[in-house]
Each structure stands twice: as structure tokens, then as C-alpha cells.
Motif scaffolding. Structure first.
Motif, PDB file in Angstrom:
ATOM      1  N   PRO A  57       0.769  -1.340  -0.011  1.00 41.99           N
ATOM      2  CA  PRO A  57      -0.020  -0.081   0.031  1.00 41.99           C
ATOM      3  C   PRO A  57       1.003   1.296  -0.162  1.00 41.99           C
ATOM      4  N   VAL A  58       1.861   1.179   0.990  1.00 42.61           N
ATOM      5  CA  VAL A  58       2.828   2.568   0.874  1.00 42.61           C
ATOM      6  C   VAL A  58       3.387   2.849  -0.516  1.00 42.61           C
ATOM      7  N   ASN A 104       1.828  10.581  -4.470  1.00 36.01           N
ATOM      8  CA  ASN A 104       1.266  10.885  -3.371  1.00 36.01           C
ATOM      9  C   ASN A 104       2.254  10.907  -2.235  1.00 36.01           C
ATOM     10  N   GLN A 105       2.384  11.513  -1.176  1.00 35.05           N
ATOM     11  CA  GLN A 105       3.217  11.518  -0.078  1.00 35.05           C
ATOM     12  C   GLN A 105       2.805  10.961   0.868  1.00 35.05           C
ATOM     13  N   ILE A 106       3.623  10.062   1.873  1.00 38.21           N
ATOM     14  CA  ILE A 106       3.387   9.055   3.014  1.00 38.21           C
ATOM     15  C   ILE A 106       4.046   9.814   4.314  1.00 38.21           C
ATOM     16  N   LYS A 156       2.499   1.633  -3.595  1.00 33.79           N
ATOM     17  CA  LYS A 156       1.319   2.151  -4.584  1.00 33.79           C
ATOM     18  C   LYS A 156       1.231   3.589  -4.386  1.00 33.79           C
ATOM     19  N   THR A 157       0.881   4.017  -3.007  1.00 33.21           N
ATOM     20  CA  THR A 157       0.664   5.487  -3.014  1.00 33.21           C
ATOM     21  C   THR A 157       1.869   6.298  -3.488  1.00 33.21           C
ATOM     22  N   SER A 185       2.001   6.771  -7.003  1.00 31.16           N
ATOM     23  CA  SER A 185       0.775   7.356  -7.910  1.00 31.16           C
ATOM     24  C   SER A 185       1.213   8.936  -7.692  1.00 31.16           C
TER      25      SER A 185
END
Length: 727
Positions: free
Chosen positions: A347-348, A356-358, A350-351, A354
């Protein structure tokens, strides 16, 4: 000032630009030579693979699976054999005939060093060593062989050891790259090439590259990326031993260049400097790259017991090495998204892919549940003020003999250790307890993991984290002064004492000789007489594999004092179970969740992630990579000996261990231990090989107090809930 001509000084705490370009004990020329073999890690359909030990049971089963998956195995080697096996040629020596690009070494631990050396001499481009329990000093010999004669000559106030032979294998050649030892192997999902024993159902062609110390953590990472629809490109298992032929940075260098790799996952753990080196390399990579690939990491061992070996032979911190939390902080500072469980990799990433930042926030590399006093500790509870790197990475007991299967090391307590030093002719203080702490200094011999070489650590205090502490490479080429304070440096026997410790280290196959020394003057010799260094304290660690695999050092291991150890920990060893009590050795009753896990890296990570979920593990328990139903039952018996346990979490990821077999072991344990388990809820999380079958067995058992999950977060939340209800 007295000089020891076998030593070169390096400063412990700070990382310099010069240090990043070179390393003590290994010249930059040698480093460049071995770095030239990095390209050999790029395996694929083109890779011609052979097996050493080809006709053995494990190699045969593995070869069948790998060939069915697509690996281009062209034959193998078995000494004294010639003919066919699995329809492929088997020869006493296959290099000239089969011209392999890679070899998988499937021989027993005591035979592995010779097999590795044979492959290096034959210039096989890639050598993958999967064996566990290869003696440390045998691997040290493979990395860099040094023989010293005992010819010692006095030159003024110094001492010189004349080398009889200095022969480097890995580090002075540019043909062969070693992966391992104690490695799950290397696998290309894109190229359908497996050299190792990774569970194939977890691997499908994709875009995530993985570099890992732990096998089970890497399998979890692969499965997570698969569930997220990402798959994998190349997975490199560097292994969990103290020394490795390929490190995390080596893997990163290949993965950032690999066109099929779009994101990277790192699985690290306590022990050594590899994660700190990786953090520094990533920081530089991100600074010089316009669109750097996203990188995520997990580091196991935040809750590791200082000084204890947590399953893997290399999973512990030597003096001045960073703890796991320091590694987490360094990786975060380098821009890595640090998670606390490998199931989050998919999940991380994949984010991140895309765009996006974590945020490195709650549940991602946190340490909730860990008391502040336990968050920054290394061996002997040295409190590190900041991550420490060697210059090169920036850089009376009752003796009893015992045969064990799971122990990774032997530590001798102070009195037994001092007795050994006396017997070896070292100068031990007559009344060490009467020497004031302020007069004592640290003098230790250990391994520099970054350079795969012996090193000496010296400090004018008893702390390896002191600003004045230094690390010295024992390289026979240059000399420097050991910094032990004015009196210590003036001591007439300083060079001899250092050499005696080095001799003991090599002759008895130690991994750590840590002493406190004091410069003591003989009052009968007058005020101007030179001081003499005497040992006041000793903590000595020896490699268990030397006895187990090499059948050496039986006299040293006979000194083990079982009466001084926890009976439950000792009782688990004959069954191949590594069990360590947490929480002050069992004194802290807030540690009340029993854990049962397969694989050392996953076992460490389970303890850490459970803390983040609000629970506190009562133990570390690794059933081993080849756990059976009986092993699982025996693990329950060991855990239940701890009266603090209110609930048990079973966290299994099937690789070599099958999920359905583990489930049957759990059901067997419930039936045979009905009285004890009737009062203890058990939460089971099974993933990996045969996970569906295992989950069905648990669900169909109808046993009360048995809960089955496939998601770790759900399982952790449930076990914490049940524990709180019973507290």
C-alpha cells in the motif's frame, strides 16, 4: 607514547567525506575491484545456473521447483560423482564444461567455505550461499585471509608482527560476487530466475525491487507488493550473518539502475552499520537524481534485548554500533518512508508511485509501547547520543558441556572470562573489584562489519560511545597510538596486551572480546616506573557455529554455565527454537503477550509492531525456517511456562514452513495442552504458502479461544484487546 605497529586509528563518531571514499583495512583499489562484480547480481533468463551439492535432497527439491518456474539450471557439481541428475549433467567440477553464470551452494555449513572458495577460484560470476551456521572465522577467511607468524620483535617501545602471508579473496578480485551466507538467495521475478529457496507463490513479475537481511521479511514484502498489484522485479537477500558478501547498499546500487524497478523496499534489522550506510547513500542518491525512485524500509529489532543475539547470527549490536531506532531515524532523515510491518510495503509503495506522499507518522516506524529508557540501547546498554559509524562507513560458574541446536553464540560471564584470560597468560588484576571505575578504560577486539575485518576499539573511559573512543584496523601496514588516556598509553605492556587479545580472538574464534583495563604502577618500582595495563573486567563472546558446524573450540563452549541461564530458554534449544524472555528477563509483568513466529526477522518485527499496537510481548520466539507441527506444539509449551502470559499471538508467514502444517501444529497443541490453553486465548495470523488451507484448518477446528486472521493489524488489535480484558 607507545605504538602498536599492527593498528591504524579511526575515529568512531563522525562521518567524513574521506571515509565515504575509502575504508580501513581495505584499500580503495580493492574496493573498486570487488565493486566491479555488482553487475553480476542482475540475473534473468540468460543466467546459466549450477548447483554445488546438486544431488543432495534439499538441492534436488529446490532445483525441481526452480526449473519448473523457469530458472535456467544447466547442471551441477557433486565431488566424486559424474553422470546425470534430473536429466542434467552432474560433474566433479563443472565450471569448464558448463560455463555457469551463477552457482547456488547447497552443502552443509562446514563444507560451505571450501565450496565458496572453489567457486571464487573458478571465477564463477555469482555465488549464492544459503547455508546457516557457517563459522564466522571461516567466512572472515573467505572475505580476507590473513595468517600471522608468532615472530615478534621489539623495536624501541613498539612491537611489530611480520606477516607470513596476506591473501585476499573476495576483496582483491573482480570476477565473483558473493550473496550470503545465511541468505534466502536472489530471485528475479521479471527474469524468472531463482537461486535460493524463496516461496514462489509470493513472486510475480512487477516493478518493486527488494533488498533484505531477513528471509521472512522479504517474503512478506513480496506478498504485500503482490496483493497491491505491483509485483516484483529483483529481490536480493543479503543474509543475516555478521559478515555478508553483498550488503544493502550493493543491492540499492543495482536496483536504482534496473530499468524494470520503479520502487524499492528495504528490510533491515539490528546489527551492524548497513542501514546507516544505506541512509547515507540514499541521501546522496536523492540529491543527485531528478526523479529518484521511491524507497520504503522496515527495520526489525527496536525492542531487541541489548547484547542478545535475536535469531540471526548477526542480529545484535556490537560496541559502538547503532541500535535499530537510530537506523529508523537515519532512514527517515534520508527521505525513506519507514514502516513498522512488511505487510504495509504494497500500500505505501502504491501510494508513492501514484505521486502522493506518505507521512512518517503513527504506525510507520513509531516506537509506541517502548519505554524511553529502552529506545536507544546497544550492547551493555551503551546509550548512543547519535548514530555511530566507524570511519570506514562514514564509517564463578559451574562449567558444563551441552549440545544445542538453536543457540547462536556463547557469552562467558565476568569471573569465567577473567579465569580464561589468566590461563591464556594475559595480565589480570589481582583484585579487580578494588580498581576505581574512573581508572578503567575500554579495550575490545571485534569485527568491523563494514570492511569484513578484525578491529580494535579503545577508549579513555569504559564507554565505546565516548567522544575520544577510536576504532583501529588490524591491517599490519601502518601504526598509530591506542588512546587509553595518558597512563594507559604509557603502559609498557600495551602493545603486547593488544596482540594477546588479537591472538585469543583468532585462535578461539571469538566475535567479541571486551575488556576494561587499568594502568597500575608497581609501588616497589618507584614513581618513574612505567605503568602496567591489567584487565579488571571481561565480557567475551564466542561463535557457536565453530563448535556446531566446525566441531572446533569444544573447550571454550564447555565453559557455558547453564545454571546461570533461564531454564525455559535453555529447554527450547534442543528443539531448534530460539526463545528469549523480554521485559527484564521476565521481571516486568506488563510484558504479557506470548509470541510464536517463524523466522528471526519476522519475530523481531512482530515484537516491534505489537508494541506500536499497544501491546507488550513477553518473549521473542523463532521456531526456525523449517518448523514442524511438533515444533509448534513445543513452542506453546515453552511460552506457557511464563506465568505473565495472558494471550498468545501466532504470526506465521509460510515460506519453507507451510501454513497448513503450522495450523495442524496449533490444533495439536490445543488438544495436548487443553488445560493450560483453556485459559489462554490464541490469535493466529497465517500468510504465505498454503495460507488458505491453514486458515481453514483453524476455522474448522471449532476450538474455543482460537481466533484466525490473515491481516496482521487485525490480529494485533485482537490480541491486545483480549489481553486487556484479562489484565
Amino acid at each position: 607514547m607507545l605504538r602498536c605497529h599492527a593498528l591504524r586509528e579511526t575515529r568512531l563518531p563522525r562521518l567524513s567525506a574521506a571515509a565515504r571514499r575509502s575504508s580501513f583495512g581495505t584499500t580503495s583499489v580493492n574496493r573498486r575491484k570487488y565493486d566491479a562484480t555488482l553487475k553480476n547480481l542482475k540475473i534473468g533468463k540468460h543466467t546459466r545456473v549450477i548447483f554445488q551439492g546438486f544431488t543432495g535432497r534439499q538441492a534436488t527439491a529446490n532445483a525441481k521447483e526452480s526449473m519448473a518456474w523457469g530458472t535456467n539450471i544447466v547442471g551441477g557439481v557433486t565431488p566424486g560423482r559424474e553422470g546425470e541428475h534430473l536429466g542434467l549433467p552432474v560433474l566433479p567440477s563443472a565450471v569448464e564444461v558448463l560455463k555457469p553464470d551463477a552457482t547456488g551452494i547447497y552443502v552443509a555449513a562446514h563444507q560451505a567455505p571450501a565450496a565458496i572458495e572453489e567457486a571464487i577460484e573458478a571465477e564463477v560470476p555469482l555465488i549464492v550461499a544459503v547455508a546457516e551456521h557457517i563459522p564466522l572465522h571461516d567466512i572472515l577467511r573467505v572475505n580476507k585471509i590473513k595468517h600471522w607468524s608468532r615472530h615478534i620483535s621489539r623495536r624501541g617501545k613498539g612491537m611489530l608482527i611480520k606477516p607470513r602471508q596476506i591473501h585476499s579473496m573476495l576483496k582483491t578480485q573482480s570476477a565473483s560476487r558473493l550473496v550470503g551466507a545465511n541468505s534466502p538467495g536472489i530471485i528475479s521475478s521479471v527474469g524468472k530466475c531463482r537461486i535460493g529457496f524463496q516461496p514462489l507463490p509470493c513472486f510475480e513479475p512487477g516493478k518493486v525491487g527488494i533488498v533484505a537481511k531477513s528471509g521472512t521479511l522479504s517474503y512478506e514484502a513480496a506478498a504485500s507488493t503482490l496483493r497491491a498489484g505491483l509485483g516484483q522485479s529483483l529481490c536480493i537477500g543479503v543474509g543475516g550473518d555478521i559478515l555478508s558478501g553483498t550488503g544493502l547498499v550493493d543491492g540499492l546500487k543495482i536496483l536504482v539502475q534496473d530499468e524494470t524497478t520503479e520502487a524499492i523496499a528495504i528490510c533491515g534489522e539490528i546489527g551492524g552499520f548497513a542501514e546507516m550506510e544505506a541512509a547515507e547513500w540514499i541521501r546522496d542518491y536523492r540529491a543527485r537524481t531528478r526523479n529518484p525512485k521511491p524507497i520504503t524500509a522496515v527495520v526489525a529489532g527496536v525492542n531487541a534485548v541489548p547484547g542478545r543475539v535475536m535469531g540471526h547470527a548477526g542480529a545484535f549490536a556490537l560496541p559502538a554500533e547503532p541500535d535499530a531506532l537510530s537506523k529508523v531515524e537515519a532512514l527517515k532523515a534520508a527521505g525513506v518512508a519507514v514502516i513498522n510491518h512488511p505487510s504495509r510495503f504494497g500500500p505505501v509503495l502504491k501510494t508513492l508511485l501514484s505521486g502522493n506522499q506518505i507521512s512518517n507518522g503513527i504506525g510507520i516506524g513509531t516506537t509506541s509501547g517502548v519505554p524511553p529508557s529502552q529506545q536507544r540501547r546497544t550492547l551493555h546498554t551503551f546509550a548512543a547520543k547519535r548514530p555511530l559509524l566507524p570511519h570506514s562507513c562514514r564509517q564463578k560458574a559451574s562449567p558444563r558441556q551441552v549440545t544445542v541446536e538453536s543457540r547462536r553464540t556463547l557469552y562467558l560471564d565476568r569471573e569465567v572470562a577473567l579465569d580464561m584470560l589468566r590461563q591464556q597468560g594475559l595480565n589480570v588484576a589481582e583484585t579487580p573489584d578494588k580498581v576505581p571505575d574512573s581508572a578503567q578504560r575500554l579495550l575490545a577486539v571485534s569485527i568491523n562489519r563494514a570492511t569484513s575485518s578484525l578491529c580494535i576499539i579503545a577508549s579513555p573511559t569504559t564507554s565505546a560511545t565516548d567522544e575520544a573512543a577510536r576504532s583501529f584496523a588490524f591491517d599490519l601496514e601502518v601504526h598509530e597510538t591506542l588512546k587509553l588516556g595518558e597512563e594507559g598509553s604509557r603502559a609498557s605492556n600495551l602493545p603486547m596486551l593488544g596482540l594477546q587479545l588479537v591472538h585469543l580472538f583468532t585462535s578461539k574464534e571469538a566475535f567479541l572480546l571486551q575488556t576494561h583495563v587499568a594502568a597500575i604502577a608497581n609501588p616497589d618500582d618507584g614513581p618513574d616506573a612505567p605503568h602496567v595495563l591489567k584487565i579488571t573486567h571481561a565480557h567475551l563472546g564466542f561463535d557457536d557455529a565453530a563448535l556446531r558446524s566446525g566441531r572446533r573450540q569444544a573447550d571454550v563452549h564447555a565453559l557455558r554455565d547453564l545454571d546461570a541461564e533461564d531454564p525455559a530458554e535453555v529447554s527450547a534449544e534442543p528443539d531448534g527454537i530460539v526463545y528469549i524472555k523480554l521485559g527484564g528477563g521476565g521481571s516486568d509483568k506488563s510484558h504479557n503477550i506470548g509470541t510464536l513466529v517463524n523466522g528471526a526477522g519476522l519475530a523481531m518485527n512482530t515484537v516491534d509492531a505489537l508494541a506500536d499496537a499497544g501491546g507488550r510481548a513477553a518473549n521473542f520466539l523463532d521456531t526456525g525456517g523449517k518448523a514442524t507441527s511438533e515444533t509448534v506444539k513445543r513452542s506453546f509449551e515453552v511460552i506457557l511456562r511464563d506465568e505473565r502470559v495472558k494471550c498468545i499471538l501466532v504470526n506465521i508467514f509460510g515460506g519453507l514452513t507451510l501454513g497448513d502444517m503450522i495450523a495442524r501444529g496449533i490444533v495439536l497443541a490445543f488438544r495436548d495442552l487443553e488445560t493450560q490453553l483453556a485459559k489462554i486465548p490464541v490469535v493466529v495470523r497465517i500468510r504465505g504458502t498454503n495460507e488458505a488451507e491453514g486458515q481453514k484448518i483453524i476455522a474448522d477446528s471449532g476450538l474455543p479461544g482460537l481466533y484466525a486472521f490473515d491481516d496482521f493489524d487485525e490480529a494485533a488489535a485482537k490480541v491486545v484487546e483480549l489481553t486487556n480484558q484479562r489484565t
